[in-house]
Design an enzyme around this catalytic site. Structure first.
Site, mmCIF file in Angstrom:
data_model
loop_
_atom_site.group_PDB
_atom_site.id
_atom_site.type_symbol
_atom_site.label_atom_id
_atom_site.label_comp_id
_atom_site.label_asym_id
_atom_site.label_seq_id
_atom_site.Cartn_x
_atom_site.Cartn_y
_atom_site.Cartn_z
ATOM 1 N N LYS A 170 0.847 -1.201 0.000
ATOM 2 C CA LYS A 170 0.000 0.000 0.000
ATOM 3 C C LYS A 170 0.873 1.237 0.000
ATOM 4 O O LYS A 170 1.482 1.571 1.018
ATOM 5 C CB LYS A 170 -0.904 0.045 1.234
ATOM 6 C CG LYS A 170 -1.948 1.148 1.117
ATOM 7 C CD LYS A 170 -2.537 1.566 2.441
ATOM 8 C CE LYS A 170 -1.698 2.606 3.137
ATOM 9 N NZ LYS A 170 -1.579 3.881 2.413
ATOM 10 N N GLU A 243 10.207 1.344 10.457
ATOM 11 C CA GLU A 243 11.258 2.340 10.181
ATOM 12 C C GLU A 243 10.588 3.702 10.289
ATOM 13 O O GLU A 243 9.858 4.109 9.384
ATOM 14 C CB GLU A 243 11.842 2.135 8.781
ATOM 15 C CG GLU A 243 12.568 0.820 8.592
ATOM 16 C CD GLU A 243 13.860 0.741 9.401
ATOM 17 O OE1 GLU A 243 14.406 1.807 9.777
ATOM 18 O OE2 GLU A 243 14.313 -0.384 9.671
ATOM 19 N N CYS A 277 14.268 10.293 6.063
ATOM 20 C CA CYS A 277 14.272 9.985 7.503
ATOM 21 C C CYS A 277 15.671 10.147 8.084
ATOM 22 O O CYS A 277 15.838 10.726 9.150
ATOM 23 C CB CYS A 277 13.696 8.608 7.775
ATOM 24 S SG CYS A 277 14.290 7.317 6.715
ATOM 25 N N GLU A 374 11.140 16.956 14.050
ATOM 26 C CA GLU A 374 11.641 16.525 12.741
ATOM 27 C C GLU A 374 11.046 17.451 11.678
ATOM 28 O O GLU A 374 9.846 17.394 11.416
ATOM 29 C CB GLU A 374 11.198 15.070 12.486
ATOM 30 C CG GLU A 374 11.705 14.524 11.182
ATOM 31 C CD GLU A 374 11.170 13.128 10.853
ATOM 32 O OE1 GLU A 374 10.021 12.823 11.173
ATOM 33 O OE2 GLU A 374 11.932 12.354 10.262
HETATM 34 P P1 NDP Z 1 2.318 8.639 7.818
HETATM 35 O O1 NDP Z 1 3.186 7.894 8.743
HETATM 36 O O2 NDP Z 1 0.992 9.068 8.316
HETATM 37 O O3 NDP Z 1 2.038 7.770 6.498
HETATM 38 C C1 NDP Z 1 2.891 6.760 6.030
HETATM 39 C C2 NDP Z 1 2.046 5.628 5.478
HETATM 40 O O4 NDP Z 1 1.226 5.076 6.509
HETATM 41 C C3 NDP Z 1 1.088 6.027 4.378
HETATM 42 O O5 NDP Z 1 1.029 4.997 3.413
HETATM 43 C C4 NDP Z 1 -0.231 6.179 5.105
HETATM 44 O O6 NDP Z 1 -1.304 6.047 4.243
HETATM 45 C C5 NDP Z 1 -0.141 5.025 6.109
HETATM 46 N N1 NDP Z 1 -0.985 5.139 7.286
HETATM 47 C C6 NDP Z 1 -1.452 6.252 7.910
HETATM 48 N N2 NDP Z 1 -2.170 5.919 8.997
HETATM 49 C C7 NDP Z 1 -2.149 4.558 9.089
HETATM 50 C C8 NDP Z 1 -2.676 3.615 10.025
HETATM 51 N N3 NDP Z 1 -3.384 3.995 11.086
HETATM 52 N N4 NDP Z 1 -2.434 2.313 9.814
HETATM 53 C C9 NDP Z 1 -1.706 1.899 8.773
HETATM 54 N N5 NDP Z 1 -1.179 2.749 7.841
HETATM 55 C C10 NDP Z 1 -1.392 4.062 8.006
HETATM 56 O O7 NDP Z 1 3.124 9.834 7.286
HETATM 57 P P2 NDP Z 1 2.571 11.214 6.661
HETATM 58 O O8 NDP Z 1 2.550 11.061 5.224
HETATM 59 O O9 NDP Z 1 1.261 11.631 7.286
HETATM 60 O O10 NDP Z 1 3.712 12.211 7.132
HETATM 61 C C11 NDP Z 1 3.677 12.700 8.471
HETATM 62 C C12 NDP Z 1 5.073 12.928 8.985
HETATM 63 O O11 NDP Z 1 5.785 11.707 9.000
HETATM 64 C C13 NDP Z 1 5.895 13.861 8.150
HETATM 65 O O12 NDP Z 1 5.681 15.165 8.543
HETATM 66 C C14 NDP Z 1 7.299 13.404 8.406
HETATM 67 O O13 NDP Z 1 7.803 14.094 9.523
HETATM 68 C C15 NDP Z 1 7.145 11.944 8.755
HETATM 69 N N6 NDP Z 1 7.524 11.027 7.683
HETATM 70 C C16 NDP Z 1 8.583 10.232 7.903
HETATM 71 C C17 NDP Z 1 8.996 9.369 6.928
HETATM 72 C C18 NDP Z 1 10.178 8.490 7.129
HETATM 73 O O14 NDP Z 1 10.731 7.965 6.165
HETATM 74 N N7 NDP Z 1 10.612 8.267 8.349
HETATM 75 C C19 NDP Z 1 8.320 9.286 5.625
HETATM 76 C C20 NDP Z 1 7.178 10.153 5.513
HETATM 77 C C21 NDP Z 1 6.808 10.982 6.524
HETATM 78 P P3 NDP Z 1 -2.748 6.729 4.558
HETATM 79 O O15 NDP Z 1 -2.481 8.156 4.899
HETATM 80 O O16 NDP Z 1 -3.542 6.511 3.317
HETATM 81 O O17 NDP Z 1 -3.336 5.944 5.682
#
Ligand code: NDP
Length: 471
Positions: A170, A243, A277, A374
């Site tokens: 996903k 991660e 990240c 972050e």
């Molecule tokens: P999220 O952690 O919310 O999203 C990452 C993935 O998780 C998406 O595919 C999202 O899809 C999914 N997701 C969200 N909620 C759930 C849930 N309850 N159960 C399972 N899957 C879920 O990141 P965001 O895109 O909202 O970004 C928010 C913050 O995260 C950023 O500001 C940044 O600081 C950080 N970030 C860190 C990353 C890293 O590599 N460490 C990468 C991206 C963001 P969906 O929204 O459709 O549910």
């Protein structure tokens, strides 16, 4: 416009509803992504479960060949996938952008063929023989973010498939199209059902983490969501690799050769416009060379072209989405009100896209949001220090523990400091230098488990001990 479908059991599955994917550089429509229903997810899990019955019994050689075949498909389709990735993610084609990301996808996919998890003989005596076998788990759910959508998907799916599992993937709703197309292409070299992709609304991730027939979740994203994934997965005792976020500190010692190291420090902070990240998110610089580091980094930032990633020569794209853009603007405005000095950037750029200039912020310290949180964007706080022990404490004073770095001309001294950082990886004179054979994972709230190398591969297996009493 190309239409995108779910890929289930090797087939395209159209959905009644779709959502729009916009180019963050222009806010123009790139394509429409399918919205999966719960029944679609169930069908994807059922297809993966069925495929697992035969894929898990395939020979080691067949699974290794599948990794090489996937790497070849990525190579053959690099042009198309890079362009689509730039259009939906925003990163440039060149530099450390989409073509670089595709190169990493190929390298990581192919490298999985080199890793082995052989049967380990723990004891072979007159009394008994004890063997440790590694068994695949079943259906793996891969949930990916929007910053490195294809590379992170490959990090999840190829080791899962290499070890005999099957996958339902996903992607983030911000960047699903390149992933869907990549899965479609990879399906040309995989048996039906081994790799499936679903996209949809907010409930979809939770449906996956709750699902009875999913045995493991590999998730890359925010800490907050990672904790929700962990809670939701507990009900069915799913295996987890998480991660999560980081707030990596880099400590620059006073003997650092600034002219030699500045480009590397800059690259470690601004890779993918800081939306990484394991990027440098807090730069601690010794008082003796503070001004020199600020001046040198400012020159590099001002000479780095920011723009639409499809244009020639652009090295940094826009911020990927409005939520992240607003967060970055808010952090910089907060820093200004706290008396920080903007060395360059600091004001949103014109245009329909989510452009924010490369921004360096000096005269700022711990206790401000830009240092403690972050930022995940093209902004770097540069923090002055004078006492080494104190700065190590400040670097470690964080809920995060993904990675960190130490910069110096004295490698032995820098290595001693690196050992004191509380994180999964400490680099000396480098940052974000990752490789397929080197395990990587976070400590503290930055996650659990590791990816890459044989340690990463083992995360897609359970141990099965065979104990033979010879008496
Ligand atoms: P999220 O952690 O919310 O999203 C990452 C993935 O998780 C998406 O595919 C999202 O899809 C999914 N997701 C969200 N909620 C759930 C849930 N309850 N159960 C399972 N899957 C879920 O990141 P965001 O895109 O909202 O970004 C928010 C913050 O995260 C950023 O500001 C940044 O600081 C950080 N970030 C860190 C990353 C890293 O590599 N460490 C990468 C991206 C963001 P969906 O929204 O459709 O549910």
């Amino acid at each position: 416009m190309t239409s995108y479908s779910l890929i289930i059991d090797g087939q395209k599955v159209e959905t009644a509803d779709t959502f729009d994917i916009l180019n963050p550089a222009t806010r123009e429509l790139v394509g429409k992504a399918p919205i999966a229903t719960k029944a679609d997810l169930d069908a994807a899990v059922a297809a993966a479960d069925k495929a697992f019955q035969s894929w898990s019994r395939e020979s080691n050689e067949t699974r290794k060949q599948a990794c090489l075949d996937m790497a070849k498909v990525l190579e053959d389709n690099m042009g198309e996938l890079s362009r689509l990735l730039t259009m939906e993610q925003g990163k440039p084609l060149g530099g450390m952008g989409s073509e670089f990301e595709m190169g990493a996808c190929m390298a990581w996919a192919g490298a999985q063929a080199n890793f082995e998890l052989p049967v380990k003989v723990i004891e072979d005596s007159d009394a008994q023989r004890i063997e440790l076998h590694r068994q695949p788990l079943g259906v793996v759910a891969s949930i990916t973010p929007w910053n490195w959508p294809l590379m992170i998907a490959i990090w999840h799916i190829v080791p899962a498939i290499r070890t005999g599992n099957t996958v339902v993937l996903k992607p983030s709703p911000f960047t699903p199209l390149s992933t869907i197309r990549m899965v479609e292409l990879l399906n040309t070299v995989l048996p039906a059902g081994v790799l499936n992709v679903v996209t949809g609304t907010d409930e979809l991730g939770q449906w996956m983490t709750d699902h009875d027939n999913i045995k493991k979740v590999v998730f890359t994203g925010s800490c907050a969501t990672g904790k929700k994934v962990m809670q939701s997965a507990a009900g069915t005792m799913k295996r987890l690799t998480l991660e999560l976020g980081g707030n990596d500190a880099a400590i620059v010692l006073p003997d650092t050769d600034v002219s030699k190291m500045a480009e590397k420090i800059f690259g470690g902070a601004f890779i993918n416009s800081g939306q990484t990240c394991a990027a440098i998110k807090r730069l601690y610089v010794h008082d003796d060379i503070y001004d020199e580091v600020c001046e040198t980094l400012t020159k590099i930032a001002e000479a780095t072209p920011v723009g639409n990633g499809l244009e020639q020569g652009v090295l940094m794209g826009p911020i990927q989405n409005k939520m992240q853009y607003d967060k970055v603007v808010g952090l910089v405005e907060d820093a200004k009100t706290r008396g920080a000095r903007i060395l360059c950037g600091g004001e949103p750029m014109d245009g329909p896209g989510y452009f924010y200039p490369l921004t360096l912020v000096a005269d700022i310290s711990d206790g401000t949001r830009l240092v403690d949180e972050e930022q995940f964007g093209p902004v770097l706080p540069i923090i002055r220090y004078s006492d080494l022990d104190e700065v190590i404490g400040r670097a470690n004073n964080s809920e995060f523990g993904l990675s960190g770095s130490v910069w110096s001309s004295d490698l032995a001294k820098a290595t001693e400091v690196a050992k004191k950082l509380e994180c999964g990886t400490s680099w000396v004179n480098a940052h974000a230098l990752i490789a397929p054979h080197v395990p990587m994972g976070g400590v503290k709230s930055s996650g659990m488990g590791v990816e890459f190398g044989e340690e990463g591969l083992a995360e897609y297996t359970d141990i099965h001990v065979i104990s033979i009493d010879k008496s």
